[in-house]
Design a protein around this motif. Sequence first.
Motif, PDB file in Angstrom:
ATOM      1  N   PHE A 110       0.820  -1.211   0.000  1.00 47.81           N
ATOM      2  CA  PHE A 110       0.000   0.000   0.000  1.00 47.81           C
ATOM      3  C   PHE A 110       0.854   1.262   0.000  1.00 47.81           C
ATOM      4  CE2 PHE A 110      -2.857  -3.166   1.960  1.00 47.81           C
ATOM      5  CZ  PHE A 110      -3.897  -3.080   1.037  1.00 47.81           C
ATOM      6  N   SER A 111       2.130   1.135   0.307  1.00 48.14           N
ATOM      7  CA  SER A 111       2.977   2.312   0.461  1.00 48.14           C
ATOM      8  C   SER A 111       3.768   2.701  -0.788  1.00 48.14           C
ATOM      9  CB  SER A 111       3.940   2.113   1.631  1.00 48.14           C
ATOM     10  OG  SER A 111       4.760   0.989   1.382  1.00 48.14           O
ATOM     11  N   ARG A 112       3.828   1.819  -1.803  1.00 43.08           N
ATOM     12  CA  ARG A 112       4.571   2.172  -3.015  1.00 43.08           C
ATOM     13  C   ARG A 112       4.137   1.322  -4.196  1.00 43.08           C
ATOM     14  NH1 ARG A 112      10.483  -0.239  -1.512  1.00 43.08           N
ATOM     15  NH2 ARG A 112       9.742  -2.183  -0.638  1.00 43.08           N
ATOM     16  N   ASN A 113       4.414   1.846  -5.384  1.00 46.80           N
ATOM     17  CA  ASN A 113       4.007   1.164  -6.612  1.00 46.80           C
ATOM     18  C   ASN A 113       5.036   0.154  -7.108  1.00 46.80           C
ATOM     19  OD1 ASN A 113       1.638   2.654  -6.741  1.00 46.80           O
ATOM     20  ND2 ASN A 113       2.605   4.305  -7.880  1.00 46.80           N
ATOM     21  N   LEU A 114       6.313   0.464  -6.870  1.00 49.81           N
ATOM     22  CA  LEU A 114       7.395  -0.396  -7.335  1.00 49.81           C
ATOM     23  C   LEU A 114       8.314  -0.774  -6.182  1.00 49.81           C
ATOM     24  CD1 LEU A 114       8.461   1.524 -10.581  1.00 49.81           C
ATOM     25  CD2 LEU A 114       7.148  -0.588 -10.465  1.00 49.81           C
ATOM     26  N   SER A 115       8.910  -1.944  -6.285  1.00 50.35           N
ATOM     27  CA  SER A 115       9.934  -2.347  -5.319  1.00 50.35           C
ATOM     28  C   SER A 115      11.089  -2.954  -6.115  1.00 50.35           C
ATOM     29  CB  SER A 115       9.386  -3.349  -4.308  1.00 50.35           C
ATOM     30  OG  SER A 115       8.957  -4.517  -4.953  1.00 50.35           O
ATOM     31  N   VAL A 116      12.256  -2.985  -5.499  1.00 47.44           N
ATOM     32  CA  VAL A 116      13.425  -3.547  -6.165  1.00 47.44           C
ATOM     33  C   VAL A 116      13.287  -5.066  -6.187  1.00 47.44           C
ATOM     34  CG1 VAL A 116      15.924  -3.811  -6.094  1.00 47.44           C
ATOM     35  CG2 VAL A 116      14.897  -1.615  -5.501  1.00 47.44           C
ATOM     36  N   ASN A 117      13.366  -5.628  -7.368  1.00 52.38           N
ATOM     37  CA  ASN A 117      13.276  -7.065  -7.549  1.00 52.38           C
ATOM     38  C   ASN A 117      14.660  -7.709  -7.476  1.00 52.38           C
ATOM     39  OD1 ASN A 117      12.039  -9.579  -8.284  1.00 52.38           O
ATOM     40  ND2 ASN A 117      12.876  -9.281 -10.321  1.00 52.38           N
ATOM     41  N   SER A 118      15.651  -7.064  -8.118  1.00 53.21           N
ATOM     42  CA  SER A 118      17.010  -7.597  -8.090  1.00 53.21           C
ATOM     43  C   SER A 118      18.011  -6.490  -8.385  1.00 53.21           C
ATOM     44  CB  SER A 118      17.180  -8.730  -9.105  1.00 53.21           C
ATOM     45  OG  SER A 118      17.050  -8.237 -10.417  1.00 53.21           O
ATOM     46  N   ILE A 119      19.247  -6.743  -7.992  1.00 57.77           N
ATOM     47  CA  ILE A 119      20.345  -5.809  -8.243  1.00 57.77           C
ATOM     48  C   ILE A 119      21.516  -6.611  -8.785  1.00 57.77           C
ATOM     49  CG2 ILE A 119      21.982  -4.164  -7.247  1.00 57.77           C
ATOM     50  CD1 ILE A 119      19.930  -3.608  -5.060  1.00 57.77           C
ATOM     51  N   SER A 120      22.009  -6.219  -9.948  1.00 58.44           N
ATOM     52  CA  SER A 120      23.225  -6.803 -10.509  1.00 58.44           C
ATOM     53  C   SER A 120      24.383  -5.890 -10.154  1.00 58.44           C
ATOM     54  CB  SER A 120      23.123  -6.925 -12.031  1.00 58.44           C
ATOM     55  OG  SER A 120      22.194  -7.901 -12.388  1.00 58.44           O
ATOM     56  N   VAL A 173      27.266 -11.023 -10.490  1.00 60.39           N
ATOM     57  CA  VAL A 173      26.869 -11.052  -9.083  1.00 60.39           C
ATOM     58  C   VAL A 173      25.509 -10.385  -8.991  1.00 60.39           C
ATOM     59  CG1 VAL A 173      27.423 -10.267  -6.757  1.00 60.39           C
ATOM     60  CG2 VAL A 173      29.262 -10.995  -8.297  1.00 60.39           C
ATOM     61  N   GLU A 174      24.538 -11.145  -8.484  1.00 59.46           N
ATOM     62  CA  GLU A 174      23.171 -10.628  -8.458  1.00 59.46           C
ATOM     63  C   GLU A 174      22.512 -10.988  -7.128  1.00 59.46           C
ATOM     64  OE1 GLU A 174      21.037 -10.508 -12.264  1.00 59.46           O
ATOM     65  OE2 GLU A 174      19.555 -11.768 -11.261  1.00 59.46           O
ATOM     66  N   PHE A 175      21.774 -10.034  -6.585  1.00 58.57           N
ATOM     67  CA  PHE A 175      21.022 -10.240  -5.348  1.00 58.57           C
ATOM     68  C   PHE A 175      19.548 -10.027  -5.652  1.00 58.57           C
ATOM     69  CE2 PHE A 175      25.255  -9.031  -4.011  1.00 58.57           C
ATOM     70  CZ  PHE A 175      25.524  -9.942  -3.008  1.00 58.57           C
ATOM     71  N   HIS A 176      18.707 -10.826  -5.007  1.00 57.51           N
ATOM     72  CA  HIS A 176      17.266 -10.769  -5.249  1.00 57.51           C
ATOM     73  C   HIS A 176      16.514 -10.425  -3.970  1.00 57.51           C
ATOM     74  CE1 HIS A 176      17.524 -12.484  -9.297  1.00 57.51           C
ATOM     75  NE2 HIS A 176      18.574 -13.138  -8.810  1.00 57.51           N
ATOM     76  N   SER A 177      15.377  -9.787  -4.148  1.00 58.74           N
ATOM     77  CA  SER A 177      14.481  -9.481  -3.044  1.00 58.74           C
ATOM     78  C   SER A 177      14.099 -10.801  -2.373  1.00 58.74           C
ATOM     79  CB  SER A 177      13.246  -8.775  -3.596  1.00 58.74           C
ATOM     80  OG  SER A 177      12.350  -8.470  -2.585  1.00 58.74           O
ATOM     81  N   PRO A 178      14.045 -10.860  -1.078  1.00 56.82           N
ATOM     82  CA  PRO A 178      13.974  -9.810  -0.061  1.00 56.82           C
ATOM     83  C   PRO A 178      15.321  -9.389   0.522  1.00 56.82           C
ATOM     84  CG  PRO A 178      13.392 -11.870   0.971  1.00 56.82           C
ATOM     85  CD  PRO A 178      13.673 -12.175  -0.484  1.00 56.82           C
ATOM     86  N   GLU A 203      14.903  -0.677   0.720  1.00 58.06           N
ATOM     87  CA  GLU A 203      14.175  -1.934   0.571  1.00 58.06           C
ATOM     88  C   GLU A 203      14.066  -2.729   1.869  1.00 58.06           C
ATOM     89  OE1 GLU A 203      12.474  -3.059  -2.254  1.00 58.06           O
ATOM     90  OE2 GLU A 203      12.909  -0.968  -2.763  1.00 58.06           O
ATOM     91  N   ILE A 204      15.068  -2.644   2.733  1.00 58.73           N
ATOM     92  CA  ILE A 204      15.083  -3.518   3.912  1.00 58.73           C
ATOM     93  C   ILE A 204      14.940  -2.776   5.230  1.00 58.73           C
ATOM     94  CG2 ILE A 204      16.458  -5.259   2.686  1.00 58.73           C
ATOM     95  CD1 ILE A 204      18.870  -4.386   4.395  1.00 58.73           C
ATOM     96  N   ALA A 205      14.732  -1.476   5.209  1.00 60.27           N
ATOM     97  CA  ALA A 205      14.676  -0.678   6.443  1.00 60.27           C
ATOM     98  C   ALA A 205      13.669  -1.236   7.452  1.00 60.27           C
ATOM     99  CB  ALA A 205      14.363   0.779   6.128  1.00 60.27           C
TER     100      ALA A 205
END
Length: 135
Positions: free
Chosen positions: A29-39, A66-71, A108-110
């Motif tokens: 409810f607080s945002r439209n997009l979130s980070v799915n992954s980071i290369s 090197v890739e990290f995925h949500s969460p 993303e993780i706060a």
Amino acid sequence: MPTDLTVPAENSESSQYALIVRYAKSYSFSRNLSVNSISIQSDHVKKFLGGVFRGYPGTATTLQRVEFHSPFTSFIHRWDRLIKAKDEITDPTTKEHVDLLHEIIYKEIASNLSEKQDLVKNGVIMYCRYALSNL
């Protein structure tokens, strides 16, 4: 071929960037997009994260990709170590790249970090506190 496909984010132009951040539709409810992954494309960041994630299961920062995925659980587990290492950076390029990663990941993780801190503070996850601090 589907008609709604977009051009892939990774190409010769995007290879010049330290990070590639991929967003996905968020059902929050607080945002439209979130980070799915980071290369991670920056060798500076890869080397930095090598120290942060040394010994962390399933995380290799020496790979070409090197890739990290949500969460982003590994960042939650190693957050204190990341912050300490970030404060010790002396190279300006590494600092710039790591600061960018920190800003993106923190947003993303706060809430997870806050929840973890509350659980540890109140002794709800004493065993995990030991396990997390040693990961």
